[in-house]
Design a protein around this motif. Structure first.
Motif, PDB file in Angstrom:
ATOM      1  N   ASP A 136       0.534  -9.196   8.411  1.00  0.00           N
ATOM      2  CA  ASP A 136       0.170  -8.487   7.182  1.00  0.00           C
ATOM      3  C   ASP A 136       0.805  -7.098   7.134  1.00  0.00           C
ATOM      4  OD1 ASP A 136      -1.332 -10.692   6.447  1.00  0.00           O
ATOM      5  OD2 ASP A 136      -3.247  -9.805   7.052  1.00  0.00           O
ATOM      6  N   ASP A 137       0.843  -6.418   8.278  1.00  0.00           N
ATOM      7  CA  ASP A 137       1.487  -5.099   8.337  1.00  0.00           C
ATOM      8  C   ASP A 137       2.978  -5.206   8.029  1.00  0.00           C
ATOM      9  OD1 ASP A 137      -0.959  -3.979   9.042  1.00  0.00           O
ATOM     10  OD2 ASP A 137      -0.461  -3.790  11.179  1.00  0.00           O
ATOM     11  N   LEU A 138       3.642  -6.217   8.581  1.00  0.00           N
ATOM     12  CA  LEU A 138       5.074  -6.415   8.301  1.00  0.00           C
ATOM     13  C   LEU A 138       5.303  -6.706   6.819  1.00  0.00           C
ATOM     14  CD1 LEU A 138       6.181  -8.530  11.391  1.00  0.00           C
ATOM     15  CD2 LEU A 138       6.748  -6.137  10.893  1.00  0.00           C
ATOM     16  N   LYS A 139       4.429  -7.513   6.231  1.00  0.00           N
ATOM     17  CA  LYS A 139       4.562  -7.815   4.795  1.00  0.00           C
ATOM     18  C   LYS A 139       4.403  -6.549   3.959  1.00  0.00           C
ATOM     19  CE  LYS A 139       3.098 -12.631   4.873  1.00  0.00           C
ATOM     20  NZ  LYS A 139       2.079 -13.599   4.421  1.00  0.00           N
ATOM     21  N   LYS A 140       3.465  -5.699   4.353  1.00  0.00           N
ATOM     22  CA  LYS A 140       3.229  -4.447   3.615  1.00  0.00           C
ATOM     23  C   LYS A 140       4.458  -3.540   3.696  1.00  0.00           C
ATOM     24  CE  LYS A 140       0.213  -0.441   3.396  1.00  0.00           C
ATOM     25  NZ  LYS A 140      -0.837   0.329   4.030  1.00  0.00           N
ATOM     26  N   ILE A 141       5.014  -3.405   4.905  1.00  0.00           N
ATOM     27  CA  ILE A 141       6.215  -2.582   5.078  1.00  0.00           C
ATOM     28  C   ILE A 141       7.373  -3.154   4.262  1.00  0.00           C
ATOM     29  CG2 ILE A 141       7.974  -1.868   6.752  1.00  0.00           C
ATOM     30  CD1 ILE A 141       5.646  -1.761   8.832  1.00  0.00           C
ATOM     31  N   TYR A 142       7.526  -4.479   4.290  1.00  0.00           N
ATOM     32  CA  TYR A 142       8.600  -5.116   3.532  1.00  0.00           C
ATOM     33  C   TYR A 142       8.443  -4.855   2.031  1.00  0.00           C
ATOM     34  CZ  TYR A 142      11.740  -8.589   1.642  1.00  0.00           C
ATOM     35  OH  TYR A 142      12.730  -9.203   0.943  1.00  0.00           O
ATOM     36  N   LYS A 143       7.237  -4.953   1.558  1.00  0.00           N
ATOM     37  CA  LYS A 143       6.976  -4.746   0.121  1.00  0.00           C
ATOM     38  C   LYS A 143       7.280  -3.301  -0.284  1.00  0.00           C
ATOM     39  CE  LYS A 143       3.421  -5.351  -3.380  1.00  0.00           C
ATOM     40  NZ  LYS A 143       2.035  -5.760  -3.660  1.00  0.00           N
ATOM     41  N   GLU A 144       6.955  -2.354   0.598  1.00  0.00           N
ATOM     42  CA  GLU A 144       7.164  -0.938   0.280  1.00  0.00           C
ATOM     43  C   GLU A 144       8.638  -0.537   0.366  1.00  0.00           C
ATOM     44  OE1 GLU A 144       4.644   1.184   2.996  1.00  0.00           O
ATOM     45  OE2 GLU A 144       2.812   0.592   1.956  1.00  0.00           O
ATOM     46  N   LEU A 145       9.337  -0.994   1.405  1.00  0.00           N
ATOM     47  CA  LEU A 145      10.707  -0.539   1.643  1.00  0.00           C
ATOM     48  C   LEU A 145      11.788  -1.440   1.047  1.00  0.00           C
ATOM     49  CD1 LEU A 145      10.395   0.658   5.359  1.00  0.00           C
ATOM     50  CD2 LEU A 145      10.280   2.022   3.263  1.00  0.00           C
ATOM     51  N   LYS A 146      11.453  -2.696   0.804  1.00  0.00           N
ATOM     52  CA  LYS A 146      12.377  -3.670   0.225  1.00  0.00           C
ATOM     53  C   LYS A 146      13.722  -3.748   0.976  1.00  0.00           C
ATOM     54  CE  LYS A 146      10.384  -3.187  -4.404  1.00  0.00           C
ATOM     55  NZ  LYS A 146       9.170  -2.574  -3.950  1.00  0.00           N
ATOM     56  N   PRO A 147      13.683  -3.964   2.292  1.00  0.00           N
ATOM     57  CA  PRO A 147      14.951  -4.095   3.035  1.00  0.00           C
ATOM     58  C   PRO A 147      15.621  -5.430   2.725  1.00  0.00           C
ATOM     59  CG  PRO A 147      13.122  -4.648   4.467  1.00  0.00           C
ATOM     60  CD  PRO A 147      12.528  -4.186   3.156  1.00  0.00           C
ATOM     61  N   ASP A 148      16.892  -5.536   3.051  1.00  0.00           N
ATOM     62  CA  ASP A 148      17.619  -6.796   2.875  1.00  0.00           C
ATOM     63  C   ASP A 148      17.062  -7.868   3.807  1.00  0.00           C
ATOM     64  OD1 ASP A 148      19.286  -5.641   0.980  1.00  0.00           O
ATOM     65  OD2 ASP A 148      20.763  -5.043   2.485  1.00  0.00           O
ATOM     66  N   PHE A 149      16.638  -7.445   4.995  1.00  0.00           N
ATOM     67  CA  PHE A 149      16.098  -8.386   5.970  1.00  0.00           C
ATOM     68  C   PHE A 149      15.314  -7.622   7.032  1.00  0.00           C
ATOM     69  CE2 PHE A 149      20.530  -7.432   6.936  1.00  0.00           C
ATOM     70  CZ  PHE A 149      20.426  -6.833   8.181  1.00  0.00           C
ATOM     71  N   ILE A 150      14.593  -8.353   7.828  1.00  0.00           N
ATOM     72  CA  ILE A 150      13.880  -7.816   8.986  1.00  0.00           C
ATOM     73  C   ILE A 150      14.541  -8.428  10.210  1.00  0.00           C
ATOM     74  CG2 ILE A 150      11.679  -7.751  10.235  1.00  0.00           C
ATOM     75  CD1 ILE A 150      10.303  -8.027   7.479  1.00  0.00           C
ATOM     76  N   PHE A 194       3.763 -18.266  11.987  1.00  0.00           N
ATOM     77  CA  PHE A 194       2.898 -17.836  10.890  1.00  0.00           C
ATOM     78  C   PHE A 194       3.434 -18.269   9.527  1.00  0.00           C
ATOM     79  CE2 PHE A 194       1.691 -15.032  14.324  1.00  0.00           C
ATOM     80  CZ  PHE A 194       0.319 -14.928  14.179  1.00  0.00           C
ATOM     81  N   ALA A 195       4.599 -18.880   9.508  1.00  0.00           N
ATOM     82  CA  ALA A 195       5.228 -19.344   8.265  1.00  0.00           C
ATOM     83  C   ALA A 195       5.260 -18.225   7.222  1.00  0.00           C
ATOM     84  CB  ALA A 195       4.500 -20.583   7.728  1.00  0.00           C
ATOM     85  N   ILE A 196       5.683 -17.047   7.657  1.00  0.00           N
ATOM     86  CA  ILE A 196       5.728 -15.915   6.735  1.00  0.00           C
ATOM     87  C   ILE A 196       6.964 -16.021   5.855  1.00  0.00           C
ATOM     88  CG2 ILE A 196       4.375 -14.376   8.188  1.00  0.00           C
ATOM     89  CD1 ILE A 196       6.882 -13.076   9.150  1.00  0.00           C
ATOM     90  N   ASP A 197       6.801 -15.606   4.624  1.00  0.00           N
ATOM     91  CA  ASP A 197       7.875 -15.693   3.642  1.00  0.00           C
ATOM     92  C   ASP A 197       8.616 -14.360   3.588  1.00  0.00           C
ATOM     93  OD1 ASP A 197       9.499 -16.701   1.688  1.00  0.00           O
ATOM     94  OD2 ASP A 197       8.120 -16.178   0.068  1.00  0.00           O
ATOM     95  N   LEU A 198       9.283 -14.026   4.700  1.00  0.00           N
ATOM     96  CA  LEU A 198      10.082 -12.811   4.777  1.00  0.00           C
ATOM     97  C   LEU A 198      11.462 -13.175   5.321  1.00  0.00           C
ATOM     98  CD1 LEU A 198       7.491 -10.349   6.411  1.00  0.00           C
ATOM     99  CD2 LEU A 198       8.171 -10.446   4.014  1.00  0.00           C
ATOM    100  N   PRO A 199      12.482 -12.415   4.944  1.00  0.00           N
ATOM    101  CA  PRO A 199      13.823 -12.710   5.451  1.00  0.00           C
ATOM    102  C   PRO A 199      13.991 -12.220   6.893  1.00  0.00           C
ATOM    103  CG  PRO A 199      13.897 -10.800   4.029  1.00  0.00           C
ATOM    104  CD  PRO A 199      12.488 -11.317   3.976  1.00  0.00           C
ATOM    105  N   LEU A 200      13.503 -13.004   7.831  1.00  0.00           N
ATOM    106  CA  LEU A 200      13.592 -12.665   9.250  1.00  0.00           C
ATOM    107  C   LEU A 200      14.907 -13.171   9.830  1.00  0.00           C
ATOM    108  CD1 LEU A 200      10.076 -13.590  10.694  1.00  0.00           C
ATOM    109  CD2 LEU A 200      11.043 -11.307  10.447  1.00  0.00           C
ATOM    110  N   ILE A 201      15.610 -12.293  10.508  1.00  0.00           N
ATOM    111  CA  ILE A 201      16.790 -12.714  11.261  1.00  0.00           C
ATOM    112  C   ILE A 201      16.635 -12.171  12.676  1.00  0.00           C
ATOM    113  CG2 ILE A 201      18.255 -12.785   9.213  1.00  0.00           C
ATOM    114  CD1 ILE A 201      19.576 -10.195  10.230  1.00  0.00           C
ATOM    115  N   PHE A 202      17.404 -12.713  13.588  1.00  0.00           N
ATOM    116  CA  PHE A 202      17.310 -12.203  14.950  1.00  0.00           C
ATOM    117  C   PHE A 202      18.683 -11.833  15.484  1.00  0.00           C
ATOM    118  CE2 PHE A 202      18.055 -16.713  15.558  1.00  0.00           C
ATOM    119  CZ  PHE A 202      18.936 -16.750  16.631  1.00  0.00           C
TER     120      PHE A 202
END
Length: 86
Positions: free
Chosen positions: A38-52, A65-73
């Protein structure tokens, strides 16, 4: 990321030309929970990065967690150098 040396990890990302907007660090071998996600989603929503970007180890854990964020490694390779004394 949950890695033993987060500063080295960040330096490697910056050397590739990335602009780090925010860095979230957890202890090495961290077990992620819903609050972390949830914290990562909040940061993503606020900063709108291209990816995490994270380590492969942590991406696998976060994928649970099947999160809907653009995660790359970023792959991390370890090299051992031996010095042979004559």
């Amino acid at each position: 990321s949950a890695i033993g040396n987060p500063n080295f990890f960040k330096q490697q990302i910056e050397l590739l030309g990335a602009n780090i907007l925010e860095s979230v660090e957890y202890p090495d071998h961290h077990s992620y929970n819903q609050k972390d996600v949830d914290d990562l989603k909040k940061i993503y929503k606020e900063l709108k990065p291209d990816f995490i970007i994270t380590t492969h180890k942590d991406k696998v854990k976060l994928d649970d967690f099947a999160i809907d964020l653009p995660l790359i490694f970023m792959p991390i390779e370890h090299t051992i150098q031996l010095r042979i004394k004559n």
